[in-house]
Motif scaffolding. Structure first.
Motif, short mmCIF file in Angstrom:
data_model
loop_
_atom_site.label_atom_id
_atom_site.label_comp_id
_atom_site.label_asym_id
_atom_site.label_seq_id
_atom_site.Cartn_x
_atom_site.Cartn_y
_atom_site.Cartn_z
N THR A 1 59.19 44.43 6.43
CA THR A 1 58.49 45.63 6.89
C THR A 1 57.41 45.24 7.89
O THR A 1 56.68 44.30 7.64
CB THR A 1 57.78 46.34 5.72
OG1 THR A 1 58.51 46.13 4.55
CG2 THR A 1 57.61 47.81 6.00
N PRO A 2 57.30 45.96 9.00
CA PRO A 2 56.25 45.63 9.95
C PRO A 2 54.89 46.13 9.49
O PRO A 2 54.45 47.21 9.86
CB PRO A 2 56.69 46.35 11.23
CG PRO A 2 57.48 47.52 10.72
CD PRO A 2 58.13 47.10 9.45
N GLU B 1 56.12 40.61 5.54
CA GLU B 1 56.30 41.05 6.92
C GLU B 1 57.75 40.92 7.34
O GLU B 1 58.20 41.59 8.26
CB GLU B 1 55.41 40.19 7.83
CG GLU B 1 55.34 40.64 9.27
CD GLU B 1 54.48 41.88 9.42
OE1 GLU B 1 53.74 42.18 8.48
OE2 GLU B 1 54.56 42.52 10.47
N GLN B 2 58.47 40.09 6.66
CA GLN B 2 59.87 39.83 7.00
C GLN B 2 60.71 41.11 6.95
O GLN B 2 61.63 41.29 7.74
CB GLN B 2 60.43 38.82 6.00
CG GLN B 2 61.66 38.14 6.47
CD GLN B 2 62.35 37.38 5.34
OE1 GLN B 2 63.13 36.53 5.62
NE2 GLN B 2 62.06 37.67 4.10
N ARG C 1 57.38 44.42 17.68
CA ARG C 1 57.36 44.55 16.23
C ARG C 1 58.54 43.79 15.63
O ARG C 1 58.42 43.03 14.68
CB ARG C 1 57.48 46.03 15.85
CG ARG C 1 56.56 46.49 14.77
CD ARG C 1 56.74 47.97 14.56
NE ARG C 1 55.83 48.74 15.39
CZ ARG C 1 55.58 50.03 15.23
NH1 ARG C 1 56.19 50.70 14.28
NH2 ARG C 1 54.75 50.66 16.01
N VAL D 1 51.92 43.71 15.70
CA VAL D 1 52.04 44.71 14.64
C VAL D 1 50.73 45.41 14.34
O VAL D 1 50.67 46.31 13.53
CB VAL D 1 52.57 44.09 13.32
CG1 VAL D 1 54.02 43.76 13.47
CG2 VAL D 1 51.77 42.88 12.93
N GLU E 1 58.77 40.40 13.12
CA GLU E 1 59.59 40.29 11.91
C GLU E 1 60.55 39.10 12.02
O GLU E 1 60.79 38.37 11.06
CB GLU E 1 60.41 41.56 11.71
CG GLU E 1 59.64 42.68 11.05
CD GLU E 1 60.51 43.90 10.81
OE1 GLU E 1 61.59 43.76 10.21
OE2 GLU E 1 60.09 44.99 11.24
N ASN F 1 51.24 50.90 12.26
CA ASN F 1 52.04 50.37 11.16
C ASN F 1 51.28 50.50 9.86
O ASN F 1 50.05 50.47 9.85
CB ASN F 1 52.34 48.89 11.41
CG ASN F 1 53.36 48.70 12.49
OD1 ASN F 1 54.27 49.50 12.64
ND2 ASN F 1 53.21 47.65 13.27
N CYS G 1 58.86 35.85 11.34
CA CYS G 1 58.66 35.67 9.90
C CYS G 1 59.95 35.24 9.22
O CYS G 1 59.94 34.42 8.30
CB CYS G 1 58.14 36.96 9.27
SG CYS G 1 56.45 37.31 9.77
N CYS G 2 61.08 35.78 9.68
CA CYS G 2 62.36 35.35 9.10
C CYS G 2 62.59 33.88 9.33
O CYS G 2 63.10 33.16 8.45
CB CYS G 2 63.52 36.14 9.71
SG CYS G 2 63.56 37.84 9.22
#
Lengths: 175, 389
Positions: B198-199, B195-196, B148, B222, B152, B252, B155-156
């Motif tokens: 919150t999963p 998504e960055q 998970r 996720v 994230e 999630n 995505c970052c």
């Protein structure tokens, strides 16, 4: 500005304006060109029937198929000429002419009982039976002094519309 | 409506109500018609003031033509998908060289750097993903937690690769069951931006190519529900899957984009009711992009996702605001459709979007006969009503 693949020159605008008998202002023609390019997805120079039908508001109009026959494949000049009947400056005669053309699908200059019946069928869909449509048309034709076998000409249309106003005006959004 | 307009025409300039009778001017044009007052045809009334059907009523198709022409000239549906490019500012003798310099910096310095960052991110993601996958085969919970986090993290990296300047407003979503999140949809990057922090598990349309591969990994890490827009039967199956997911406490929180398609961030199309009939809280999220450096609208018909990403990566930054809004619950007298409209109004008010009454799927298919039939029905009814009088 969408995909203004070929910008309109002043000459182009004047030519189009001439073709539509000055019923649109130059600004309106520029806006219509933007719209034309937006609908004509691959810059072919005309809008295909499919592209017209991609506008849901047009596709759900009961007369869309009839109108498609008139607008399918028009180049920009003729597109503007077609829409000129909807200009605020258009005369009632021009509007009646357009209505006549919509009825006269075989373009022989006369509108038969069947032509009127067909349009009524388009407009009422499955919510009126063929008998009801025929019955009501025969009745109003008789009252107007025509018979089932009569052919309506453009002059007949003009007479029928009499002095009433035709509210057939579309506003071209100008940025 | 078509029927109403038809009756209005008969009014000839005055109120145009349904009970308008023949105006004097029309009886003038009736002068050359045979007088049928003595012999009323069956089914129509001769007494004033009931409106009589005239030939003119049938020949006058002006309102239908008007609507069609209006749609040709401008329609609210096409406006939803128009990419409105910002005014070019480089039209000046000294602005132009400045702009050229900017282009060079963006394409030759920023873009390669960003590609490297993104590649690094993918390498870290895949290597960690697979090592955790094999090493922690017995510790499922820990493995899931790490995966998970890896999602994230990826995505970052994506957000960094476009220099994302994202401001989050409102309380961050809490991870608890019986809630779904809905947001307006502008591009697939909406998902990455959310998504960055919150999963989310997400329900998404399956895409081909490398995007599809990545989607599979997202589903693994996720959780989520893939579907295919084109398959009609899918809808029921997906509806069931939605309900099961929401009830599962281990899953999630689910993120849904009820518009069903990407819209240009100035308008909003109708929400699909699927997310609103799950008997759980619906938490709206509003996303608004600032077009100052780039227009983040992804027109999936005009460009592939790769081209879209490249465009984002060759701009200065992606600026946007995300608002987490108050969770909404369906009121007892509210239908799912009304509920979806209410939530849509909340999101549009927050993000400054204009609402449009069209179904987003019309982008991919023709409208069904229902809309047209409604018009036909009201027209037919108005005729039949006047026949009976």
């Amino acid at each position: 500005m969408g995909n203004a693949s070929s910008m309109l020159t002043q000459y182009d605008i004047e030519e189009v304006q001439d073709h539509c008998n000055n019923l649109f202002s130059q600004q309106e023609i520029v806006s219509l060109y933007e719209r034309f390019c937006q609908l004509d997805r691959n810059a072919k120079g005309f809008i295909s029937a499919d592209e017209f039908l991609s506008v849901p508001e047009f596709a759900m109009n009961p007369l869309s198929q009839r109108l498609l026959k008139m607008v399918d494949g028009l180049n920009f000049k003729d597109f503007v000429a077609f829409l000129s009947a909807f200009s605020a400056k258009a005369s009632k005669q021009q509007k009646i002419e357009l209505i006549f053309k919509v009825y006269d699908s075989d373009c022989n200059g006369k509108v038969s009982f069947n032509d009127v019946l067909e349009v009524l069928r388009d407009l009422s869909g499955p919510f009126m039976s063929d008998e009801q449509r025929e019955q009501v048309l025969v009745q109003v034709l008789k009252e107007a002094g025509y018979t089932r076998e009569s052919y309506l000409l453009l002059d007949d249309f003009v007479k029928v519309f009499g002095n009433s106003d035709l509210k057939m005006e579309v506003e071209v959004p100008v940025d | 409506m078509l029927g109403g307009d038809l009756v209005g025409e008969q009014g000839m300039g005055s109120c145009g109500g349904e009970l308008e009778l023949m105006k004097p001017s029309s009886s003038e044009s009736e002068a050359d018609r045979p007088d049928t007052q003595d012999d009323p045809p069956p089914g129509s009334s001769v007494h004033e003031p009931s409106p009589k059907l005239l030939l003119q009523d049938f020949l006058d198709i002006s309102s239908a033509l008007n609507e069609a022409a209006g749609a040709i000239v401008d329609d609210s549906f096409t406006r939803c998908f128009k990419s409105n490019a910002p005014e070019p500012w480089n039209w000046n003798i000294y602005l132009f060289p400045l702009w050229c310099f900017g282009v060079l910096v963006r394409y030759l310095i920023l873009f390669p750097t960003r590609v490297v960052i993104l590649a690094m991110g993918h390498i870290i993601f895949f290597s960690s993903f697979f090592s955790v996958h094999f090493l922690l085969q017995r510790q499922q919970a820990l493995r899931r937690k790490i995966q998970r986090f890896l999602a994230e993290l990826l995505c970052c990296f994506y957000v960094a690769s476009w220099t994302g300047v994202i401001k989050y407003h409102g309380p961050l979503p809490s991870l608890r069951p019986n809630q779904v999140f809905v947001a307006n949809h502008t591009s697939m990057i909406d998902f990455i931006i959310l998504e960055q922090v919150t999963p989310f598990a997400v329900i998404m349309q399956k895409h081909p190519g490398w995007v599809g591969v990545l989607q599979n990994f997202i589903l693994e890490t996720v959780g989520g529900i893939p579907f295919n827009r084109g398959e009609a039967k899918d809808r029921e199956v997906v509806g069931e899957k939605l309900k099961n997911h929401v009830r599962g406490s281990d899953n999630n929180p689910l993120l849904i984009f009820p518009e069903g398609t990407c819209v240009n961030n100035q308008y909003s199309v109708m929400f699909k009711k699927g997310a609103f009939e799950l008997d759980c809280a619906v938490c709206p999220i509003a996303i608004k992009y600032n077009k100052i450096f780039v227009d983040a609208f992804w027109n999936s018909k005009k460009q592939s996702f790769t081209k879209h990403l490249v465009r984002l990566m060759t701009s200065w930054a992606v600026v946007c605001d995300v608002w987490y809004l108050e969770p909404q619950i369906r009121r007892p007298d509210e239908s799912p459709i009304d509920f979806s409209e209410r939530v849509r109004a909340i999101i549009c008010a927050r993000a400054g979007l204009k609402k449009v009454p069209w179904d987003g799927y019309l982008k991919h298919s023709r409208p069904g006969p229902k809309l047209r039939e409604r018009k036909q029905q009201s027209y037919a009814e108005s005729i039949l009503r006047r026949l009976e009088k």
